[in-house]
Write a protein that holds these residues in place. Sequence first.
Motif, PDB file in Angstrom:
ATOM      1  N   VAL A  51      14.788  50.479  89.628  1.00 55.13           N
ATOM      2  CA  VAL A  51      14.536  51.712  89.006  1.00 55.13           C
ATOM      3  C   VAL A  51      13.275  52.113  88.405  1.00 55.13           C
ATOM      4  O   VAL A  51      12.337  53.077  88.614  1.00 55.13           O
ATOM      5  CB  VAL A  51      15.645  52.102  88.079  1.00 55.13           C
ATOM      6  CG1 VAL A  51      15.586  53.578  87.464  1.00 55.13           C
ATOM      7  CG2 VAL A  51      17.124  52.122  88.698  1.00 55.13           C
ATOM      8  N   VAL A  52      12.773  51.394  87.389  1.00 56.23           N
ATOM      9  CA  VAL A  52      11.531  51.612  86.649  1.00 56.23           C
ATOM     10  C   VAL A  52      10.269  51.269  87.584  1.00 56.23           C
ATOM     11  O   VAL A  52       9.428  51.945  87.427  1.00 56.23           O
ATOM     12  CB  VAL A  52      11.379  50.786  85.380  1.00 56.23           C
ATOM     13  CG1 VAL A  52      11.181  49.174  85.623  1.00 56.23           C
ATOM     14  CG2 VAL A  52      10.502  51.348  84.468  1.00 56.23           C
ATOM     15  N   LEU A  53      10.483  50.304  88.355  1.00 53.57           N
ATOM     16  CA  LEU A  53       9.474  50.200  89.515  1.00 53.57           C
ATOM     17  C   LEU A  53       9.213  51.300  90.664  1.00 53.57           C
ATOM     18  O   LEU A  53       8.124  51.531  90.708  1.00 53.57           O
ATOM     19  CB  LEU A  53       9.500  48.629  89.912  1.00 53.57           C
ATOM     20  CG  LEU A  53       9.341  47.435  89.527  1.00 53.57           C
ATOM     21  CD1 LEU A  53       9.569  46.286  90.201  1.00 53.57           C
ATOM     22  CD2 LEU A  53       7.853  47.555  88.890  1.00 53.57           C
ATOM     23  N   GLN A  54      10.278  51.757  90.745  1.00 56.21           N
ATOM     24  CA  GLN A  54      10.220  53.203  91.717  1.00 56.21           C
ATOM     25  C   GLN A  54       9.551  54.237  90.868  1.00 56.21           C
ATOM     26  O   GLN A  54       8.533  54.908  91.470  1.00 56.21           O
ATOM     27  CB  GLN A  54      11.598  53.437  92.260  1.00 56.21           C
ATOM     28  CG  GLN A  54      11.996  52.317  93.227  1.00 56.21           C
ATOM     29  CD  GLN A  54      11.071  52.185  94.615  1.00 56.21           C
ATOM     30  OE1 GLN A  54      10.436  53.332  95.049  1.00 56.21           O
ATOM     31  NE2 GLN A  54      10.863  50.892  94.998  1.00 56.21           N
ATOM     32  N   VAL A  55       9.939  54.459  89.761  1.00 56.46           N
ATOM     33  CA  VAL A  55       9.160  55.409  88.932  1.00 56.46           C
ATOM     34  C   VAL A  55       7.885  55.086  88.836  1.00 56.46           C
ATOM     35  O   VAL A  55       6.919  56.118  89.130  1.00 56.46           O
ATOM     36  CB  VAL A  55      10.051  55.546  87.568  1.00 56.46           C
ATOM     37  CG1 VAL A  55       9.247  56.489  86.575  1.00 56.46           C
ATOM     38  CG2 VAL A  55      11.192  56.113  87.698  1.00 56.46           C
ATOM     39  N   ILE A  56       7.577  53.931  88.406  1.00 57.75           N
ATOM     40  CA  ILE A  56       6.048  53.769  88.145  1.00 57.75           C
ATOM     41  C   ILE A  56       5.354  53.969  89.670  1.00 57.75           C
ATOM     42  O   ILE A  56       4.271  54.429  89.577  1.00 57.75           O
ATOM     43  CB  ILE A  56       5.822  52.395  87.682  1.00 57.75           C
ATOM     44  CG1 ILE A  56       6.324  52.256  86.178  1.00 57.75           C
ATOM     45  CG2 ILE A  56       4.234  51.968  87.620  1.00 57.75           C
ATOM     46  CD1 ILE A  56       6.549  51.016  85.603  1.00 57.75           C
ATOM     47  N   LYS A  57       5.847  53.603  90.436  1.00 56.69           N
ATOM     48  CA  LYS A  57       5.153  53.453  91.840  1.00 56.69           C
ATOM     49  C   LYS A  57       5.142  54.963  92.260  1.00 56.69           C
ATOM     50  O   LYS A  57       3.855  55.628  92.648  1.00 56.69           O
ATOM     51  CB  LYS A  57       5.859  52.928  93.111  1.00 56.69           C
ATOM     52  CG  LYS A  57       5.568  51.369  93.006  1.00 56.69           C
ATOM     53  CD  LYS A  57       6.696  50.705  94.086  1.00 56.69           C
ATOM     54  CE  LYS A  57       6.511  49.295  93.938  1.00 56.69           C
ATOM     55  NZ  LYS A  57       7.646  48.680  94.907  1.00 56.69           N
ATOM     56  N   SER A  58       6.034  56.063  92.121  1.00 54.95           N
ATOM     57  CA  SER A  58       5.880  57.357  92.221  1.00 54.95           C
ATOM     58  C   SER A  58       4.761  58.135  91.449  1.00 54.95           C
ATOM     59  O   SER A  58       4.157  58.845  91.695  1.00 54.95           O
ATOM     60  CB  SER A  58       7.281  57.928  92.371  1.00 54.95           C
ATOM     61  OG  SER A  58       7.768  58.297  91.339  1.00 54.95           O
ATOM     62  N   TYR A  59       4.829  57.464  90.228  1.00 57.50           N
ATOM     63  CA  TYR A  59       3.983  58.207  89.227  1.00 57.50           C
ATOM     64  C   TYR A  59       2.326  58.030  89.559  1.00 57.50           C
ATOM     65  O   TYR A  59       1.664  58.839  89.502  1.00 57.50           O
ATOM     66  CB  TYR A  59       4.296  57.599  87.953  1.00 57.50           C
ATOM     67  CG  TYR A  59       3.335  58.214  86.973  1.00 57.50           C
ATOM     68  CD1 TYR A  59       3.580  59.610  86.389  1.00 57.50           C
ATOM     69  CD2 TYR A  59       2.276  57.745  86.235  1.00 57.50           C
ATOM     70  CE1 TYR A  59       2.944  60.140  85.546  1.00 57.50           C
ATOM     71  CE2 TYR A  59       1.759  58.335  85.246  1.00 57.50           C
ATOM     72  CZ  TYR A  59       1.880  59.493  84.909  1.00 57.50           C
ATOM     73  OH  TYR A  59       1.030  60.317  83.875  1.00 57.50           O
ATOM     74  N   VAL A  60       2.000  56.807  90.091  1.00 62.61           N
ATOM     75  CA  VAL A  60       0.788  56.155  90.457  1.00 62.61           C
ATOM     76  C   VAL A  60       0.162  56.870  91.505  1.00 62.61           C
ATOM     77  O   VAL A  60      -0.970  56.525  92.031  1.00 62.61           O
ATOM     78  CB  VAL A  60       0.374  54.824  89.873  1.00 62.61           C
ATOM     79  CG1 VAL A  60       0.714  54.404  88.542  1.00 62.61           C
ATOM     80  CG2 VAL A  60       1.293  53.720  90.953  1.00 62.61           C
ATOM     81  N   LYS A  61       1.045  57.269  92.451  1.00 65.59           N
ATOM     82  CA  LYS A  61       0.706  57.515  93.848  1.00 65.59           C
ATOM     83  C   LYS A  61      -0.470  58.728  93.665  1.00 65.59           C
ATOM     84  O   LYS A  61      -0.556  59.691  92.968  1.00 65.59           O
ATOM     85  CB  LYS A  61       1.831  58.240  94.558  1.00 65.59           C
ATOM     86  CG  LYS A  61       2.561  57.307  95.161  1.00 65.59           C
ATOM     87  CD  LYS A  61       3.656  57.821  96.292  1.00 65.59           C
ATOM     88  CE  LYS A  61       4.365  56.642  96.783  1.00 65.59           C
ATOM     89  NZ  LYS A  61       5.373  57.315  97.889  1.00 65.59           N
TER      90      LYS A  61
END
Length: 90
Positions: A80-90
């Motif tokens: 969950v947290v990795l997906q959030v971070i990935k979407s944030y840094v796009k």
Amino acid sequence: MSHTVQDKAKLLARVRRIQGQAAALERQLDKEEDCGAILQQIAAIRGAVNGLLGAVIEGHITHHLVLEPSEAQRREDLDVVLQVIKSYVK
């Protein structure tokens, strides 16, 4: 219990400050204020949102990854947290 429930008052206070900043930005745009002031307000809002995100991620990592006894649940929470971070840094 979710860490967001434990930190509810602090998180809501941050959200309300962000709402106030967004309302101020709307007023600035409506009054056609100087671009510099508008840019400064946008930067302030972005900083406030980043601070909110950081606080929630920190709580998530602490409560769901460090303190969670179940390894399977830790893996799910990490995803969950990795997906959030990935979407944030796009």
